[in-house]
Design an enzyme around this catalytic site. Structure first.
Site, PDB file in Angstrom:
ATOM      1  N   GLY A 185     -39.199  21.983  94.079  1.00 18.32           N
ATOM      2  CA  GLY A 185     -38.571  20.673  94.250  1.00 18.32           C
ATOM      3  C   GLY A 185     -37.461  20.695  95.291  1.00 18.32           C
ATOM      4  N   CYS A 186     -36.704  21.776  95.298  1.00 20.38           N
ATOM      5  CA  CYS A 186     -35.585  21.898  96.238  1.00 20.38           C
ATOM      6  C   CYS A 186     -36.090  22.057  97.668  1.00 20.38           C
ATOM      7  CB  CYS A 186     -34.684  23.073  95.849  1.00 20.38           C
ATOM      8  SG  CYS A 186     -33.978  22.864  94.197  1.00 20.38           S
TER       9      CYS A 186
END
Length: 168
Positions: free
Chosen positions: A43-44
């Site tokens: 996600g990052c």
């Protein structure tokens, strides 16, 4: 969550090149300050790549993008090189920024509780006040629009909000 209109907490933190970035030095510009859990996680990585891809749009809006995690400057350099990122990442290894911005919180994941960064984005206006905020950010979410499922990118929501704020 910090109140819209309140003064943004002051900060100074090293970027990926070990250069100290302080709020006082970038006041006068719009600032997109986003907090994320860890470098090189799915996600990052998506979020950082989305902000990198949109960087020219934000620069046209006279905005700087700063990503913040508790990772070290060395980890940030690795993340930037590995993902070809063009944004600035700040290392908040002592968690001071995270605590000042109220994003260091108890999180629950798969039945376990631990302290960590809740993915959060702030827009800080040129005067140093919180102009917009998103908590528990979903980087890419599915949304029904006229019966059709579309993907909504967080970076686009931030860009549209910034345009709206600048228009006032």
């Amino acid at each position: 969550m910090l109140e819209i209109g309140s003064k943004a907490p002051d900060f100074c933190a090293p970027n990926q090149d070990d250069v100290e970035i302080c709020l006082r030095d970038i006041l006068g510009k719009w600032i997109v300050l986003y907090f994320y859990p860890r470098d090189n996680t799915p996600g990052c990585t998506t979020q950082a790549c989305d902000f990198t891809a949109a960087l020219p749009d934000f620069e046209d809006l006279d905005a700087v993008i700063l990503g913040v995690s508790t990772d070290t400057t060395a980890k940030h350099r690795n993340f930037i090189e590995k993902q070809n990122l063009e944004i600035t990442l700040l290392a908040d290894t002592d968690k001071k920024m995270c605590e000042d911005y109220n994003v260091w919180q108890l999180k629950k994941f798969m039945g376990r509780e631990s302290m960590g960064i809740v993915r959060t984005t702030f827009i800080i206006n040129p005067q140093g006040n919180i102009a917009a905020a998103w908590e528990k950010v979903n980087v890419r979410k599915k949304k029904k629009v006229k019966g059709e499922t579309v993907e909504v990118l967080h970076v686009n929501e931030v860009r549209e909000k910034l345009k709206e704020l600048k228009a006032h």
